[in-house]
Design a protein around this motif. Structure first.
Motif, PDB file in Angstrom:
ATOM      1  N   GLN A  11      57.498  41.024 103.145  1.00 14.77           N
ATOM      2  CA  GLN A  11      57.512  41.717 101.864  1.00 14.77           C
ATOM      3  C   GLN A  11      56.785  40.899 100.812  1.00 14.77           C
ATOM      4  O   GLN A  11      56.961  39.690 100.719  1.00 14.77           O
ATOM      5  CB  GLN A  11      58.952  41.979 101.424  1.00 14.77           C
ATOM      6  CG  GLN A  11      59.058  42.790 100.134  1.00 14.77           C
ATOM      7  CD  GLN A  11      60.506  43.031  99.738  1.00 14.77           C
ATOM      8  OE1 GLN A  11      61.413  42.483 100.348  1.00 14.77           O
ATOM      9  NE2 GLN A  11      60.706  43.832  98.719  1.00 14.77           N
ATOM     10  N   THR A  15      56.042  42.476  94.439  1.00 13.48           N
ATOM     11  CA  THR A  15      56.219  43.931  94.402  1.00 13.48           C
ATOM     12  C   THR A  15      56.889  44.411  93.115  1.00 13.48           C
ATOM     13  O   THR A  15      56.450  45.411  92.523  1.00 13.48           O
ATOM     14  CB  THR A  15      57.011  44.401  95.635  1.00 13.48           C
ATOM     15  OG1 THR A  15      56.194  44.228  96.797  1.00 13.48           O
ATOM     16  CG2 THR A  15      57.382  45.875  95.534  1.00 13.48           C
ATOM     17  N   GLY A  70      50.645  49.420  98.375  1.00 14.64           N
ATOM     18  CA  GLY A  70      50.319  48.084  98.854  1.00 14.64           C
ATOM     19  C   GLY A  70      48.886  47.908  99.316  1.00 14.64           C
ATOM     20  O   GLY A  70      48.368  46.792  99.305  1.00 14.64           O
TER      21      GLY A  70
END
Length: 388
Positions: A11, A15, A70
């Motif tokens: 991850q 983010t 992403g």
């Protein structure tokens, strides 16, 4: 036969920043819409102004989707955003009169253009964010035809630089915190696994070795030598189980090529790039251990075969190939070993590389030798020959 196991992508620690940036993008688009409605009738080419505003909205939507999903979090996409933002800003000279340009900000408001600065700062940090802010303001100065140094009346330069600095530092801090958390998690998992193995080894192998050592000395004769060997192995296991894993210094890097060069021998050839292949110390240690296990398998199962180790520095990743010219592995043999509880290949090779977020690919066939391709990703802060 080929087999591969690849871990899911880790991850992105930035983010939350990307998500917050898209909220700011939405608000800036709403502000830009209100501003455009207010000034469009004053433009020299109002129809063209609306067409360009449609481009602004479409591009904003595309950026929001790309950054949230992403796939846009890469240099090429951010560069495209900066170029389009500056192009729309410079188009003010085409859709508005010279006097309007002097009296107003650009038609895509500087608030909306700040999105490009934010994206650059999140992707590459504070220096890139500030540099992008300066680039945007250089375009703004070119549009106006002069550079305003009156920060009291024109604070746009300060705002762009401050945004680039603050957002870039936030992204940099998030990445460092994420790396430290991962390092701590790996260390905790290693300690827990070592304690579990210590209990199992103590209850099994160590006690058996102690018994063999004691009984061998009691029997004497030819078994005394076996007793001594068993005693040595018992002491070695106790030392191994009592020694905790050494945590590498935070941010330390190691030349994995130098580690693997030590494996060279009459039956093992090691080929390395001209430049050092630097990796995070923990990653280098695990990769070296996986290679050592592959070489041990060659020595144990491939007879007099010769092994060849090739290290490739690909910039974002490092690949180590371990190939031998032995008899290969029979079809289904690995599955049989796993069923029998012999997990050396799965745990020591595939498991190690998978834990690092990389991939371990095995190519083998009866009579065709065996080749492992072990690929691990570079972490932020590593420096390799392709990174400069």
């Amino acid at each position: 036969m080929a087999a591969a196991l690849t871990a899911d992508p880790r991850q992105d620690p930035t983010t939350p920043l990307w998500r917050a940036a898209q909220v700011f993008r939405l608000l800036s688009c709403l502000y830009a819409l209100g501003f455009h409605i207010a000034i469009n009738d004053d433009l020299r080419r109002p129809v063209t102004g609306w067409v360009l505003f449609g481009v602004l909205i479409a591009w904003s939507a595309a950026c929001a989707v790309a950054y949230l999903a992403g796939f846009g979090r890469r240099a090429a996409w951010v560069v495209a955003e900066v170029v389009i933002a500056i192009a729309l800003m410079l188009s003010t000279e085409f859709v508005a009169s010279d006097q309007w340009v002097q009296d107003n900000q650009s038609w895509p408001t500087t608030l909306w253009v700040t999105n490009a600065v934010i994206s650059a700062a999140i992707l590459r940090g504070p220096l890139t964010g500030m540099a992008t802010g300066l680039l945007v303001m250089a375009a703004y100065a070119g549009l106006k035809g002069y550079v305003s140094i009156n920060l009291g009346r024109n604070a746009t330069v300060v705002i762009e630089l401050a945004v680039g600095l603050a957002v870039g530092m936030a992204a940099q801090t998030a990445r460092r915190a994420h790396a430290e958390l991962q390092r701590a998690t790996r260390l905790a998992a290693a300690l827990e696994e070592r304690e579990r193995l210590s209990r199992q080894v103590h209850d099994g192998a160590i006690q058996v070795l102690a018994l063999v050592s004691r009984r061998g000395r009691e029997i004497g004769g030819a078994t005394a030598e076996l007793a001594e060997l068993a005693g040595e192995q018992e002491r070695a296991l106790r030392r191994l189980m009592s020694a905790g894993p050494a945590a590498p210094e935070a941010g330390a890097v190691t030349d994995v090529g130098a580690e693997l060069r030590r494996r060279a021998s009459d039956r093992v050839s090691v080929s390395l790039p001209a430049d050092p292949v630097l990796l995070d110390a923990a990653v280098a240690a695990e990769l070296s251990a996986a290679v050592a296990n592959a070489l041990d398998n060659v020595a144990a199962h491939a007879g007099p075969a010769h092994a060849y180790v090739l290290v490739e520095d690909l910039g974002d990743t490092v690949t180590v190939s371990v190939r031998d010219d032995g008899p290969g592995i029979a079809t289904g043999r690995l599955a049989e070993a796993r069923a029998e509880g012999r997990l050396g290949v799965a745990a020591s090779i595939v498991g190690r590389i998978e834990w690092l977020g990389g991939s371990a690919v095995l190519h083998t066939e009866p009579g065709g030798g065996t080749e492992w391709e072990l690929t691990v990703p570079r972490r932020e802060g590593d420096t390799g020959g392709h990174d400069g």
